[in-house]
Design a protein around this motif. Structure first.
Motif, mmCIF file in Angstrom:
data_model
loop_
_atom_site.group_PDB
_atom_site.id
_atom_site.type_symbol
_atom_site.label_atom_id
_atom_site.label_comp_id
_atom_site.label_asym_id
_atom_site.label_seq_id
_atom_site.Cartn_x
_atom_site.Cartn_y
_atom_site.Cartn_z
ATOM 1 N N GLU A 34 0.756 -1.253 0.092
ATOM 2 C CA GLU A 34 -0.054 0.028 0.168
ATOM 3 C C GLU A 34 1.067 1.210 -0.062
ATOM 4 O O GLU A 34 1.692 1.424 0.773
ATOM 5 C CB GLU A 34 -0.821 -0.073 1.270
ATOM 6 C CG GLU A 34 -1.941 1.296 1.187
ATOM 7 C CD GLU A 34 -2.785 1.224 2.413
ATOM 8 O OE1 GLU A 34 -3.722 2.086 2.212
ATOM 9 O OE2 GLU A 34 -3.011 0.214 3.100
ATOM 10 N N ASN B 215 0.957 5.407 -0.201
ATOM 11 C CA ASN B 215 0.122 6.617 0.173
ATOM 12 C C ASN B 215 0.658 7.583 -0.837
ATOM 13 O O ASN B 215 1.320 8.284 -0.716
ATOM 14 C CB ASN B 215 0.443 7.177 1.645
ATOM 15 C CG ASN B 215 -0.399 8.161 1.819
ATOM 16 O OD1 ASN B 215 -1.028 8.850 1.170
ATOM 17 N ND2 ASN B 215 -0.436 8.890 3.334
ATOM 18 N N THR C 131 -3.318 1.738 -4.019
ATOM 19 C CA THR C 131 -3.465 2.984 -3.143
ATOM 20 C C THR C 131 -4.895 3.480 -2.999
ATOM 21 O O THR C 131 -5.766 2.825 -3.892
ATOM 22 C CB THR C 131 -2.734 4.138 -4.090
ATOM 23 O OG1 THR C 131 -2.358 5.357 -3.134
ATOM 24 C CG2 THR C 131 -3.491 4.600 -5.190
ATOM 25 N N LEU D 85 1.273 6.367 -9.437
ATOM 26 C CA LEU D 85 1.627 5.008 -9.016
ATOM 27 C C LEU D 85 1.927 4.051 -10.210
ATOM 28 O O LEU D 85 2.713 3.251 -9.876
ATOM 29 C CB LEU D 85 0.233 4.537 -8.230
ATOM 30 C CG LEU D 85 0.493 3.157 -7.330
ATOM 31 C CD1 LEU D 85 1.106 3.478 -6.300
ATOM 32 C CD2 LEU D 85 -0.989 2.561 -7.231
#
Length: 232
Positions: free
Chosen positions: A122, A124, A159, A177
């Motif tokens: 994950e 951010n 994300t 990303l």
């Protein structure tokens, strides 16, 4: 209602794929069933859905025991280390790994159950204080650390983009990303696969698909607004 909503969501996915010049089969739709009753999941299953996302370990366990069908359960919420043991052999993918401590716990519990646990890192990507996830700068180091674990397999990135009124505002985050994914893939780290990009929710999954999402997580768009006072 679920059937009609799924038809509409599917239409949006197909249109986004067409705009991006992608094949529809490149995108997996995850029905986010958190806080929703089993009856609604069964309705989605009747429409052919097999991928369901949950935020809480207890909900996954309860629904897993009730439904008892071959489904792909996705853990998409923040995962506490003391809860890993309950789901490590029940989920097809943990989307929310953001620390080496959590990864070590997953590895330990996966060894006990004799399984290899697929995970996503994950990120951010928008740098929001309220969100979990590593920064894009920390991602490579974490991935290199986790790649050494025997019973954990990194499959890509996830994300949660900011909540925005205009989905276009999140395009930059999805693109960033995707760029991070390409960068990590180019490093050819052992035991690391970067095929999955889990990004985009009800309000912005069209944009996410245009920017390369391979999994989109849609809850409200399928099941309607949530009432968080209702249990399983």
């Amino acid at each position: 209602m679920v059937r009609e909503n799924l038809i509409e969501v599917e239409k949006r996915i197909q249109e986004a794929c067409k705009r991006a010049g992608r094949n529809r089969d490149e995108v997996t739709l995850i029905s986010v069933s958190k806080t929703k009753p089993v009856e609604m999941i069964l309705e989605a299953m009747e429409c052919g859905m097999r991928d369901f996302g949950e935020n809480k370990v207890q909900e996954i366990v309860d629904k897993y025991e009730i439904i008892k069908k071959e489904l792909n359960w996705h853990m998409i919420g923040h995962l506490q280390r003391n809860k890993v043991k309950y789901i490590v052999d029940k989920v097809c993918l943990i989307h929310s790994v953001d620390s080496i401590r959590l990864a070590l716990q997953i590895d330990e519990e996966a060894k006990k159950k004799n399984v290899i646990c697929p995970i996503l890192i994950e990120v951010n990507i928008a740098g929001e204080d309220s969100k979990y996830g590593v920064t894009s700068g920390e991602a490579v180091t974490l991935i290199e650390q986790i790649s050494r674990l025997e019973n954990v397999s990194i499959k890509g990135l996830m994300t949660i983009a900011p909540f925005v009124e205009n989905a276009e505002e999140n395009r930059i985050h999805f693109r960033n990303l995707r760029n991070l994914q390409v960068d990590i893939k180019s490093k050819n780290i052992d035991n690391v696969n970067m095929d999955i990009l889990s990004m985009g929710m009800t309000g912005d999954f069209d944009v996410a698909i245009e920017e390369g999402a391979t999994m989109v997580r849609v809850g409200t768009g399928i099941f309607g607004e949530r009432n968080y006072n209702i249990g399983v």
